[in-house]
Design a protein around this motif. Sequence first.
Motif, PDB file in Angstrom:
ATOM      1  N   GLU A  12       0.832  -1.205   0.000  1.00  0.00           N
ATOM      2  CA  GLU A  12       0.000   0.000   0.000  1.00  0.00           C
ATOM      3  C   GLU A  12       0.867   1.256   0.000  1.00  0.00           C
ATOM      4  O   GLU A  12       0.497   2.294   0.549  1.00  0.00           O
ATOM      5  CB  GLU A  12      -0.920   0.030   1.237  1.00  0.00           C
ATOM      6  CG  GLU A  12      -1.700  -1.240   1.522  1.00  0.00           C
ATOM      7  CD  GLU A  12      -2.981  -1.359   0.706  1.00  0.00           C
ATOM      8  OE1 GLU A  12      -3.218  -0.498  -0.158  1.00  0.00           O
ATOM      9  OE2 GLU A  12      -3.720  -2.328   0.938  1.00  0.00           O
ATOM     10  N   ASP A  41       2.966  -6.387   6.154  1.00  0.00           N
ATOM     11  CA  ASP A  41       2.741  -7.823   6.057  1.00  0.00           C
ATOM     12  C   ASP A  41       3.444  -8.398   4.811  1.00  0.00           C
ATOM     13  O   ASP A  41       2.800  -8.871   3.894  1.00  0.00           O
ATOM     14  CB  ASP A  41       1.229  -8.044   5.992  1.00  0.00           C
ATOM     15  CG  ASP A  41       0.840  -9.509   5.946  1.00  0.00           C
ATOM     16  OD1 ASP A  41       1.700 -10.354   6.256  1.00  0.00           O
ATOM     17  OD2 ASP A  41      -0.313  -9.793   5.600  1.00  0.00           O
ATOM     18  N   ASP A  95      -5.624   1.413   3.036  1.00  0.00           N
ATOM     19  CA  ASP A  95      -5.909   1.807   1.655  1.00  0.00           C
ATOM     20  C   ASP A  95      -6.720   3.091   1.519  1.00  0.00           C
ATOM     21  O   ASP A  95      -7.241   3.380   0.447  1.00  0.00           O
ATOM     22  CB  ASP A  95      -6.622   0.665   0.949  1.00  0.00           C
ATOM     23  CG  ASP A  95      -7.848   0.208   1.714  1.00  0.00           C
ATOM     24  OD1 ASP A  95      -8.171   0.827   2.742  1.00  0.00           O
ATOM     25  OD2 ASP A  95      -8.494  -0.770   1.299  1.00  0.00           O
ATOM     26  N   THR A 206      -7.691  -4.600  -4.220  1.00  0.00           N
ATOM     27  CA  THR A 206      -8.063  -5.372  -3.035  1.00  0.00           C
ATOM     28  C   THR A 206      -7.186  -6.621  -2.914  1.00  0.00           C
ATOM     29  O   THR A 206      -6.762  -7.190  -3.910  1.00  0.00           O
ATOM     30  CB  THR A 206      -9.550  -5.744  -3.047  1.00  0.00           C
ATOM     31  OG1 THR A 206      -9.804  -6.583  -1.928  1.00  0.00           O
ATOM     32  CG2 THR A 206      -9.921  -6.492  -4.314  1.00  0.00           C
ATOM     33  N   LYS A 207      -6.941  -7.019  -1.680  1.00  0.00           N
ATOM     34  CA  LYS A 207      -6.042  -8.141  -1.436  1.00  0.00           C
ATOM     35  C   LYS A 207      -6.805  -9.437  -1.188  1.00  0.00           C
ATOM     36  O   LYS A 207      -6.219 -10.477  -0.983  1.00  0.00           O
ATOM     37  CB  LYS A 207      -5.146  -7.848  -0.230  1.00  0.00           C
ATOM     38  CG  LYS A 207      -4.409  -6.510  -0.316  1.00  0.00           C
ATOM     39  CD  LYS A 207      -3.467  -6.467  -1.507  1.00  0.00           C
ATOM     40  CE  LYS A 207      -2.659  -5.181  -1.613  1.00  0.00           C
ATOM     41  NZ  LYS A 207      -3.406  -3.943  -1.704  1.00  0.00           N
TER      42      LYS A 207
HETATM   43  N1  UDP Z   1      -3.818  -6.715   4.200  1.00  0.00           N
HETATM   44  C1  UDP Z   1      -2.729  -7.262   4.893  1.00  0.00           C
HETATM   45  N2  UDP Z   1      -2.303  -8.520   4.570  1.00  0.00           N
HETATM   46  C2  UDP Z   1      -2.909  -9.269   3.596  1.00  0.00           C
HETATM   47  C3  UDP Z   1      -4.024  -8.712   2.924  1.00  0.00           C
HETATM   48  C4  UDP Z   1      -4.459  -7.444   3.254  1.00  0.00           C
HETATM   49  O1  UDP Z   1      -2.166  -6.620   5.772  1.00  0.00           O
HETATM   50  O2  UDP Z   1      -2.471 -10.388   3.341  1.00  0.00           O
HETATM   51  C5  UDP Z   1      -4.272  -5.349   4.540  1.00  0.00           C
HETATM   52  C6  UDP Z   1      -4.410  -4.443   3.333  1.00  0.00           C
HETATM   53  O3  UDP Z   1      -3.165  -3.865   2.983  1.00  0.00           O
HETATM   54  C7  UDP Z   1      -5.398  -3.423   3.831  1.00  0.00           C
HETATM   55  C8  UDP Z   1      -6.303  -4.250   4.728  1.00  0.00           C
HETATM   56  O4  UDP Z   1      -5.580  -5.419   5.064  1.00  0.00           O
HETATM   57  O5  UDP Z   1      -4.764  -2.422   4.605  1.00  0.00           O
HETATM   58  C9  UDP Z   1      -7.616  -4.577   4.043  1.00  0.00           C
HETATM   59  O6  UDP Z   1      -7.372  -5.159   2.784  1.00  0.00           O
HETATM   60  P1  UDP Z   1      -8.188  -4.758   1.472  1.00  0.00           P
HETATM   61  O7  UDP Z   1      -8.393  -3.285   1.411  1.00  0.00           O
HETATM   62  O8  UDP Z   1      -7.519  -5.393   0.321  1.00  0.00           O
HETATM   63  O9  UDP Z   1      -9.567  -5.488   1.751  1.00  0.00           O
HETATM   64  P2  UDP Z   1     -11.013  -4.993   1.294  1.00  0.00           P
HETATM   65  O10 UDP Z   1     -11.124  -3.513   1.547  1.00  0.00           O
HETATM   66  O11 UDP Z   1     -11.129  -5.335  -0.139  1.00  0.00           O
HETATM   67  O12 UDP Z   1     -11.935  -5.792   2.179  1.00  0.00           O
END
Ligand code: UDP
Length: 317
Positions: A12, A41, A95, A206-207
């Motif tokens: 990020e 991470d 994010d 997204t992760k």
């Molecule tokens: N994240 C992390 N490790 C992972 C996957 C995600 O630390 O293996 C973090 C990511 O960087 C973000 C948060 O978890 O800060 C939420 O992830 P994301 O925004 O992708 O999820 P979404 O908003 O799609 O639910």
Amino acid sequence: MDISIVIPLYNEAESLPELFDWIERVTTEHGLSHEIIFVNDGSTDNSWQVICDLQAKAPKVVHGIKFRRNYGKSPALYCGFEQAQGDVVITMDADLQDSPDEIPELYRMICKEGYDLVSGWKQKRYDPLSKTIPTKLFNATARRVSGIKNLHDFNCGLKAYRRDVVKNIEVYGEMHRYIPYLAKNAGFKRIGEKVVHHQARKYGTTKFGLNRFVNGYLDLISLWFLSTFGVKPMHFFGLLGSLMFILGFIAVVIVGFGKLYSMHAGMPYRLVTESPYFYLALTSMIIGTQLFVAGFLGELISRNAPERNRYQVEERI
Ligand code: UDP
Ligand code: MG
């Protein structure tokens, strides 16, 4: 210190400076002393470099933890929680989808309104439809299973906790989706919710894919099982095993006595193996026994678990 802000992140880099400035702006405005714990991470971009630069800029405020590889959001939160010093611990995604403007109000709800945990609710979401609809279903199920009826958004990244909460729960695997449930199981009853602003992702992607929902349901089932039968697995397996065994036994009686009766009455009779009840009896008695064995094994395992006698003692006088 008033607040620890724990931020798990995976690739990020672009968002971090903006997020940091925004947090600083809000906390200075409200006079809140704070620390920010970035948990990197296993990012493969230059996130760690950015964190080091921020740390050089504000050495008292910024802390960083760098994982050697990518473990997932829950392990990142776990390590952040371990290190957090503030009276209130706030988690947020890196994010920029979660707004730091919510921090002062979340802090107030914990300190003044006496909540143990306040979860954000992204009432108006800026995510694709393929995510929002399954999310609704997911939350409805989580509400039913966990018994926390007032939460609409279990998996919101923006949450605030009294420090005691994060020090007494253990987030692992992918359980970050169910932290309110973990907190409830640990005896923290005052769980509240606050509507929070949500924004579309500005940088990066997204992760988590759609498999989050499959894994989410499986984790919910595991958590329900652990919280209900974790220290008494025999109560689960023993009950199922007994039911199966009784079913088998009834079938045996039907086969055995049926044949004896026919023989006695001089009626024509068949081999027991020709009766469907014979096979019913055989399988249910075997399955019943196996369930019992699983129960005994479960008891052996939980007997040896280091947590078997760990309780949440709130006070002693
Ligand atoms: N994240 C992390 N490790 C992972 C996957 C995600 O630390 O293996 C973090 C990511 O960087 C973000 C948060 O978890 O800060 C939420 O992830 P994301 O925004 O992708 O999820 P979404 O908003 O799609 O639910
Ligand atoms: Mg996000």
